[in-house]
Design a protein around this motif. Structure first.
Motif, mmCIF file in Angstrom:
data_model
loop_
_atom_site.group_PDB
_atom_site.id
_atom_site.type_symbol
_atom_site.label_atom_id
_atom_site.label_comp_id
_atom_site.label_asym_id
_atom_site.label_seq_id
_atom_site.Cartn_x
_atom_site.Cartn_y
_atom_site.Cartn_z
ATOM 1 N N TRP A 1 0.860 -1.182 0.000
ATOM 2 C CA TRP A 1 0.000 0.000 0.000
ATOM 3 C C TRP A 1 0.893 1.227 0.000
ATOM 4 O O TRP A 1 2.057 1.175 0.385
ATOM 5 N N GLU A 2 0.320 2.379 -0.390
ATOM 6 C CA GLU A 2 1.123 3.597 -0.430
ATOM 7 C C GLU A 2 0.276 4.801 -0.065
ATOM 8 O O GLU A 2 -0.935 4.801 -0.261
ATOM 9 N N TYR A 3 0.959 5.833 0.434
ATOM 10 C CA TYR A 3 0.299 7.117 0.637
ATOM 11 C C TYR A 3 0.257 7.853 -0.694
ATOM 12 O O TYR A 3 1.283 8.030 -1.350
ATOM 13 N N MET A 4 -0.932 8.222 -1.115
ATOM 14 C CA MET A 4 -1.112 8.974 -2.349
ATOM 15 C C MET A 4 -1.801 10.283 -1.989
ATOM 16 O O MET A 4 -2.949 10.268 -1.516
ATOM 17 N N GLU A 5 -1.105 11.390 -2.186
ATOM 18 C CA GLU A 5 -1.669 12.707 -1.865
ATOM 19 C C GLU A 5 -2.220 12.739 -0.442
ATOM 20 O O GLU A 5 -3.305 13.272 -0.195
ATOM 21 N N GLY A 6 -1.486 12.144 0.470
ATOM 22 C CA GLY A 6 -1.854 12.206 1.874
ATOM 23 C C GLY A 6 -2.864 11.172 2.325
ATOM 24 O O GLY A 6 -3.233 11.147 3.490
ATOM 25 N N ARG A 7 -3.319 10.317 1.420
ATOM 26 C CA ARG A 7 -4.276 9.277 1.797
ATOM 27 C C ARG A 7 -3.620 7.922 1.610
ATOM 28 O O ARG A 7 -2.932 7.692 0.616
ATOM 29 N N LEU A 8 -3.846 7.029 2.562
ATOM 30 C CA LEU A 8 -3.297 5.678 2.456
ATOM 31 C C LEU A 8 -4.248 4.822 1.615
ATOM 32 O O LEU A 8 -5.421 4.688 1.944
ATOM 33 N N LEU A 9 -3.722 4.284 0.520
ATOM 34 C CA LEU A 9 -4.565 3.521 -0.395
ATOM 35 C C LEU A 9 -4.036 2.109 -0.580
ATOM 36 O O LEU A 9 -2.827 1.885 -0.616
ATOM 37 N N CYS A 10 -4.975 1.156 -0.720
ATOM 38 C CA CYS A 10 -4.589 -0.218 -0.999
ATOM 39 C C CYS A 10 -4.212 -0.338 -2.478
ATOM 40 O O CYS A 10 -4.450 0.568 -3.278
ATOM 41 N N ARG A 11 -3.616 -1.450 -2.824
ATOM 42 C CA ARG A 11 -3.134 -1.657 -4.185
ATOM 43 C C ARG A 11 -4.249 -1.483 -5.218
ATOM 44 O O ARG A 11 -4.071 -0.844 -6.251
ATOM 45 N N ILE B 1 -5.144 2.125 -5.728
ATOM 46 C CA ILE B 1 -4.084 2.839 -6.452
ATOM 47 C C ILE B 1 -4.182 2.535 -7.938
ATOM 48 O O ILE B 1 -4.133 3.434 -8.770
ATOM 49 N N GLU B 2 -4.361 1.255 -8.266
ATOM 50 C CA GLU B 2 -4.404 0.891 -9.680
ATOM 51 C C GLU B 2 -5.677 1.392 -10.365
ATOM 52 O O GLU B 2 -5.690 1.643 -11.553
ATOM 53 N N ARG B 3 -6.733 1.513 -9.589
ATOM 54 C CA ARG B 3 -7.983 2.010 -10.154
ATOM 55 C C ARG B 3 -7.929 3.530 -10.370
ATOM 56 O O ARG B 3 -8.523 4.061 -11.308
ATOM 57 N N MET B 4 -7.223 4.235 -9.491
ATOM 58 C CA MET B 4 -7.275 5.695 -9.520
ATOM 59 C C MET B 4 -6.055 6.358 -10.138
ATOM 60 O O MET B 4 -6.082 7.543 -10.452
ATOM 61 N N TYR B 5 -4.967 5.578 -10.290
ATOM 62 C CA TYR B 5 -3.722 6.190 -10.769
ATOM 63 C C TYR B 5 -3.109 5.358 -11.887
ATOM 64 O O TYR B 5 -3.281 4.145 -11.947
ATOM 65 N N ASP B 6 -2.374 6.053 -12.755
ATOM 66 C CA ASP B 6 -1.544 5.388 -13.761
ATOM 67 C C ASP B 6 -0.092 5.570 -13.364
ATOM 68 O O ASP B 6 0.298 6.639 -12.897
#
Ligand SMILES: [Zn+2]
Length: 69
Positions: free
Chosen positions: A35-45, A48-53
């Motif tokens: 998992w990673e922090y994306m723009e200050g929010r912790l997101l599951c895999r 992340i794959e659904r919302m980011y490229d």
């Protein structure tokens, strides 16, 4: 005896999915991968794959364009 314990666990800020709880907060924070922090929010895999490229040239994630209905 019965004793109350405080547990910490990573929770996806998008879908609410939870990781295994552990007693130590720094342990919960240190083992969030993949998992990673994306723009200050912790997101599951999956989120992340659904919302980011992933941009391989820049080695970073870029938000996907939101479909314009
Ligand atoms: Zn999620």
């Amino acid at each position: 005896m019965i004793q109350k314990v405080t547990m910490y666990q990573a929770v996806c800020d998008e879908c609410g999915k939870k990781r295994n709880p552990c007693k130590d907060r720094s342990y919960a924070e240190g083992y969030i991968a993949p998992w990673e922090y994306m723009e200050g929010r912790l997101l599951c895999r999956q989120c992340i794959e659904r919302m980011y490229d992933y941009d391989e040239e820049k080695d970073c994630y870029i938000p996907k364009a939101i479909p314009n209905n």
